[in-house]
Structures are given as C-alpha cells and as structure tokens.
Write a protein that holds these residues in place. Structure first.
Motif, short mmCIF file in Angstrom:
data_model
loop_
_atom_site.label_atom_id
_atom_site.label_comp_id
_atom_site.label_asym_id
_atom_site.label_seq_id
_atom_site.Cartn_x
_atom_site.Cartn_y
_atom_site.Cartn_z
N GLU A 192 -19.55 -1.45 -51.48
CA GLU A 192 -18.90 -0.49 -50.88
C GLU A 192 -17.27 -0.63 -50.82
OE1 GLU A 192 -20.92 -0.20 -47.11
OE2 GLU A 192 -22.72 0.65 -48.37
N ALA A 193 -16.92 -1.87 -50.43
CA ALA A 193 -15.39 -2.37 -50.32
C ALA A 193 -14.77 -2.01 -51.58
CB ALA A 193 -15.29 -3.64 -49.80
N LYS A 194 -15.31 -2.31 -52.79
CA LYS A 194 -14.65 -2.08 -54.14
C LYS A 194 -14.70 -0.59 -54.46
CE LYS A 194 -15.17 -3.12 -58.95
NZ LYS A 194 -16.30 -3.11 -60.08
N ASP A 195 -15.64 0.07 -54.09
CA ASP A 195 -15.68 1.52 -54.35
C ASP A 195 -14.49 2.49 -53.51
OD1 ASP A 195 -17.90 1.45 -55.96
OD2 ASP A 195 -19.32 1.88 -54.51
N LYS A 196 -14.51 1.88 -52.11
CA LYS A 196 -13.41 2.33 -51.13
C LYS A 196 -12.02 1.97 -51.75
CE LYS A 196 -12.03 2.58 -46.47
NZ LYS A 196 -10.66 3.19 -46.67
N SER A 197 -11.86 0.54 -52.40
CA SER A 197 -10.40 0.48 -52.86
C SER A 197 -10.35 1.40 -53.97
CB SER A 197 -10.36 -1.21 -53.03
OG SER A 197 -11.11 -1.51 -54.13
N GLU A 198 -11.17 1.38 -54.66
CA GLU A 198 -11.01 2.06 -56.03
C GLU A 198 -10.38 3.71 -55.71
OE1 GLU A 198 -14.18 1.55 -58.46
OE2 GLU A 198 -13.60 -0.40 -59.17
N PHE A 199 -11.28 4.01 -54.75
CA PHE A 199 -11.07 5.55 -54.44
C PHE A 199 -9.79 5.72 -53.70
CE2 PHE A 199 -11.52 8.84 -51.19
CZ PHE A 199 -11.68 10.04 -51.97
N ASP A 200 -9.23 4.70 -52.93
CA ASP A 200 -8.14 4.77 -52.28
C ASP A 200 -7.05 4.72 -53.36
OD1 ASP A 200 -9.36 5.18 -49.81
OD2 ASP A 200 -8.99 2.88 -49.23
N ARG B 194 -22.06 -4.24 -49.12
CA ARG B 194 -21.06 -4.18 -48.45
C ARG B 194 -19.85 -4.59 -49.39
NH1 ARG B 194 -23.75 -6.97 -44.74
NH2 ARG B 194 -22.76 -9.31 -45.22
#
Length: 141
Positions: free
Chosen positions: A112-120, A109
């Motif tokens: 995933e949160a880090k990946d999502k923040s980097e993608f955002d 998790r």
C-alpha cells in the motif's frame, strides 16, 4: 502414494462452487482432470475454464494428491498420543500462524505504501505536465 483419510468437512455454509471444489479436492487430481475432459467434451468453454482454474490455483502441477491446506492441517492436527508434545505442537503452530498473519499484514502495508508513493509521483508528474501546458498556452497567446 498413500492416501490420507480425512474427516468430512462441514460444507453447509459453502456455495455450490466451493462445495464442488471441495468435492473434487477430496477425490484428488484425477477428478479435476476428468472434470476438465468432460467439460471439453460437453461444452468446451467449461473445460477451458477448468483448465485455466487448475493452472491458476496450481492444482495442475502440484506433487501432492490434494493442494488444499485442510488435508495437511487434518494430518498435522492428529494426536500423537503424547499430550505434552501435542500441546507444544499446537502452541508452535498457533505462534507460526500469528507470525504469518503479522508478516502478511506487513507486506500488505508495504504494498500500500509503495502504491501510494507511485500514485503520488504520477499525480505530481501529471500536475507538472498540466502546468507546463498552461504556461506554453499562455506564452503562445
């Protein structure tokens, strides 16, 4: 080094690759090395693939005869003869496996949160860059 006898594993549900891997694991590191050498002799890409697989799966540099968890688990699950200790050990192992699964879930998790923040962040920067390019195009026109 003493070898640990293990019960034969049920490999009926495994594919040919998994069965081969289990068979080589049961024979030890020497079997992996022999398979790699034979692979180089008969068809070098097979030997190279085995070498990369052994390095990637850490079979090449392990200090134990077998890297598989099944051999360690078989040894740990052997009865000590003391039923109270066996029950305590089984409960402790179950609890530790649950904690490990929970921790791995937490790490997943977190990734995933880090990946999502980097993608955002990437998408925001891309949108800003596109907006700046449109502004510069309208200013030039």
């Amino acid at each position: 080094m003493t070898s640990v006898a293990s019960a034969p594993q049920n490999t009926a549900h495994l594919g040919w690759f998994s069965k081969s891997e289990a068979w080589l694991d049961s024979k030890g590191k020497g079997a992996w090395i022999a398979a790699m050498v034979l692979g180089f002799i008969f068809f070098w890409p097979v030997g190279l693939a085995l070498l990369f697989y052994m390095i990637w799966s850490k079979r090449m540099f392990s200090k134990h005869r077998s890297c598989g968890k099944s051999r360690r688990r078989m040894h740990v699950m052997a009865s000590s003869g003391n039923t109270a200790f066996d029950a305590y050990r089984d409960e402790t192992i179950r609890r530790l496996e649950d904690e490990q699964a929970n921790f791995e879930g937490f790490l997943e998790r977190l990734r995933e949160a880090k990946d999502k923040s980097e993608f955002d962040q990437f998408m925001d920067e891309r949108a800003k860059k596109a907006a700046q390019e449109r502004e510069s195009e309208t200013a030039d026109a």
